[in-house]
Design a protein around this motif. Structure first.
Motif, PDB file in Angstrom:
ATOM      1  N   THR A   3       5.066   1.517   7.757  1.00 24.91           N
ATOM      2  CA  THR A   3       6.443   1.032   7.880  1.00 24.91           C
ATOM      3  C   THR A   3       6.629  -0.289   7.125  1.00 24.91           C
ATOM      4  O   THR A   3       7.661  -0.491   6.477  1.00 24.91           O
ATOM      5  CB  THR A   3       6.806   0.844   9.362  1.00 24.91           C
ATOM      6  OG1 THR A   3       6.550   2.067  10.055  1.00 24.91           O
ATOM      7  CG2 THR A   3       8.253   0.471   9.532  1.00 24.91           C
ATOM      8  N   LEU A   4       5.640  -1.156   7.200  1.00 22.96           N
ATOM      9  CA  LEU A   4       5.733  -2.432   6.490  1.00 22.96           C
ATOM     10  C   LEU A   4       5.771  -2.226   4.977  1.00 22.96           C
ATOM     11  O   LEU A   4       6.539  -2.885   4.274  1.00 22.96           O
ATOM     12  CB  LEU A   4       4.560  -3.332   6.860  1.00 22.96           C
ATOM     13  CG  LEU A   4       4.561  -3.870   8.285  1.00 22.96           C
ATOM     14  CD1 LEU A   4       3.280  -4.649   8.546  1.00 22.96           C
ATOM     15  CD2 LEU A   4       5.765  -4.753   8.510  1.00 22.96           C
ATOM     16  N   ILE A   5       4.964  -1.300   4.484  1.00 19.85           N
ATOM     17  CA  ILE A   5       4.975  -1.013   3.053  1.00 19.85           C
ATOM     18  C   ILE A   5       6.313  -0.412   2.643  1.00 19.85           C
ATOM     19  O   ILE A   5       6.874  -0.766   1.604  1.00 19.85           O
ATOM     20  CB  ILE A   5       3.799  -0.091   2.683  1.00 19.85           C
ATOM     21  CG1 ILE A   5       2.486  -0.838   2.880  1.00 19.85           C
ATOM     22  CG2 ILE A   5       3.913   0.403   1.238  1.00 19.85           C
ATOM     23  CD1 ILE A   5       1.259   0.010   2.723  1.00 19.85           C
ATOM     24  N   PHE A   6       6.839   0.482   3.463  1.00 17.39           N
ATOM     25  CA  PHE A   6       8.142   1.066   3.183  1.00 17.39           C
ATOM     26  C   PHE A   6       9.230  -0.006   3.139  1.00 17.39           C
ATOM     27  O   PHE A   6      10.071  -0.021   2.230  1.00 17.39           O
ATOM     28  CB  PHE A   6       8.474   2.129   4.238  1.00 17.39           C
ATOM     29  CG  PHE A   6       9.812   2.754   4.052  1.00 17.39           C
ATOM     30  CD1 PHE A   6      10.040   3.638   3.013  1.00 17.39           C
ATOM     31  CD2 PHE A   6      10.856   2.469   4.909  1.00 17.39           C
ATOM     32  CE1 PHE A   6      11.282   4.225   2.829  1.00 17.39           C
ATOM     33  CE2 PHE A   6      12.097   3.038   4.752  1.00 17.39           C
ATOM     34  CZ  PHE A   6      12.309   3.923   3.707  1.00 17.39           C
ATOM     35  N   LEU A   7       9.209  -0.932   4.084  1.00 21.02           N
ATOM     36  CA  LEU A   7      10.192  -2.011   4.100  1.00 21.02           C
ATOM     37  C   LEU A   7      10.012  -2.956   2.911  1.00 21.02           C
ATOM     38  O   LEU A   7      10.996  -3.446   2.348  1.00 21.02           O
ATOM     39  CB  LEU A   7      10.107  -2.785   5.412  1.00 21.02           C
ATOM     40  CG  LEU A   7      10.582  -2.022   6.648  1.00 21.02           C
ATOM     41  CD1 LEU A   7      10.328  -2.841   7.900  1.00 21.02           C
ATOM     42  CD2 LEU A   7      12.042  -1.652   6.525  1.00 21.02           C
ATOM     43  N   LEU A   8       8.770  -3.200   2.513  1.00 23.43           N
ATOM     44  CA  LEU A   8       8.523  -4.014   1.324  1.00 23.43           C
ATOM     45  C   LEU A   8       9.096  -3.356   0.078  1.00 23.43           C
ATOM     46  O   LEU A   8       9.694  -4.020  -0.770  1.00 23.43           O
ATOM     47  CB  LEU A   8       7.021  -4.216   1.136  1.00 23.43           C
ATOM     48  CG  LEU A   8       6.391  -5.443   1.768  1.00 23.43           C
ATOM     49  CD1 LEU A   8       4.877  -5.377   1.639  1.00 23.43           C
ATOM     50  CD2 LEU A   8       6.913  -6.701   1.150  1.00 23.43           C
ATOM     51  N   ILE A   9       8.916  -2.045  -0.036  1.00 19.76           N
ATOM     52  CA  ILE A   9       9.453  -1.324  -1.188  1.00 19.76           C
ATOM     53  C   ILE A   9      10.975  -1.367  -1.180  1.00 19.76           C
ATOM     54  O   ILE A   9      11.607  -1.580  -2.217  1.00 19.76           O
ATOM     55  CB  ILE A   9       8.912   0.114  -1.225  1.00 19.76           C
ATOM     56  CG1 ILE A   9       7.414   0.097  -1.531  1.00 19.76           C
ATOM     57  CG2 ILE A   9       9.651   0.955  -2.252  1.00 19.76           C
ATOM     58  CD1 ILE A   9       6.733   1.427  -1.360  1.00 19.76           C
ATOM     59  N   SER A  31       3.755  -5.346  -2.719  1.00 22.46           N
ATOM     60  CA  SER A  31       3.846  -3.960  -2.244  1.00 22.46           C
ATOM     61  C   SER A  31       2.741  -3.104  -2.842  1.00 22.46           C
ATOM     62  O   SER A  31       2.141  -2.277  -2.152  1.00 22.46           O
ATOM     63  CB  SER A  31       5.199  -3.351  -2.615  1.00 22.46           C
ATOM     64  OG  SER A  31       6.246  -4.078  -2.085  1.00 22.46           O
ATOM     65  N   PHE A  32       2.466  -3.299  -4.122  1.00 16.66           N
ATOM     66  CA  PHE A  32       1.422  -2.526  -4.797  1.00 16.66           C
ATOM     67  C   PHE A  32       0.054  -2.830  -4.206  1.00 16.66           C
ATOM     68  O   PHE A  32      -0.748  -1.915  -3.956  1.00 16.66           O
ATOM     69  CB  PHE A  32       1.448  -2.851  -6.292  1.00 16.66           C
ATOM     70  CG  PHE A  32       0.649  -1.911  -7.124  1.00 16.66           C
ATOM     71  CD1 PHE A  32       1.148  -0.660  -7.457  1.00 16.66           C
ATOM     72  CD2 PHE A  32      -0.607  -2.268  -7.583  1.00 16.66           C
ATOM     73  CE1 PHE A  32       0.420   0.214  -8.232  1.00 16.66           C
ATOM     74  CE2 PHE A  32      -1.345  -1.406  -8.358  1.00 16.66           C
ATOM     75  CZ  PHE A  32      -0.829  -0.163  -8.678  1.00 16.66           C
ATOM     76  N   ILE A  33      -0.222  -4.098  -3.926  1.00 15.59           N
ATOM     77  CA  ILE A  33      -1.502  -4.480  -3.328  1.00 15.59           C
ATOM     78  C   ILE A  33      -1.623  -3.924  -1.914  1.00 15.59           C
ATOM     79  O   ILE A  33      -2.679  -3.405  -1.526  1.00 15.59           O
ATOM     80  CB  ILE A  33      -1.668  -6.015  -3.349  1.00 15.59           C
ATOM     81  CG1 ILE A  33      -1.869  -6.493  -4.781  1.00 15.59           C
ATOM     82  CG2 ILE A  33      -2.827  -6.463  -2.472  1.00 15.59           C
ATOM     83  CD1 ILE A  33      -1.831  -7.992  -4.938  1.00 15.59           C
ATOM     84  N   ALA A  34      -0.548  -4.001  -1.136  1.00 11.93           N
ATOM     85  CA  ALA A  34      -0.583  -3.485   0.235  1.00 11.93           C
ATOM     86  C   ALA A  34      -0.799  -1.973   0.246  1.00 11.93           C
ATOM     87  O   ALA A  34      -1.581  -1.456   1.049  1.00 11.93           O
ATOM     88  CB  ALA A  34       0.713  -3.837   0.965  1.00 11.93           C
TER      89      ALA A  34
END
Length: 51
Positions: A3-9, A31-34
């Protein structure tokens, strides 16, 4: 974590849409690193298989 990666994107896309290039590049790299770390976690996970 997903969810955090989705929100970052989503936040990255929003900042790109608004035209803030520097902040969008920084968010893109984060986002890419995560996403890479999440992928690496799943790739190196040991499966409990007993034959």
């Amino acid at each position: 974590m997903d969810t955090l990666i989705f929100l970052l994107i989503l936040l990255t896309l929003y900042t790109m849409w608004k035209g803030d290039k520097r902040r969008s590049w920084i968010l893109f790299i984060i986002s890419f690193i995560a996403a890479g770390l999440l992928f690496w976690h799943h790739v190196t996970d040991v499966l409990p298989i007993s034959l």
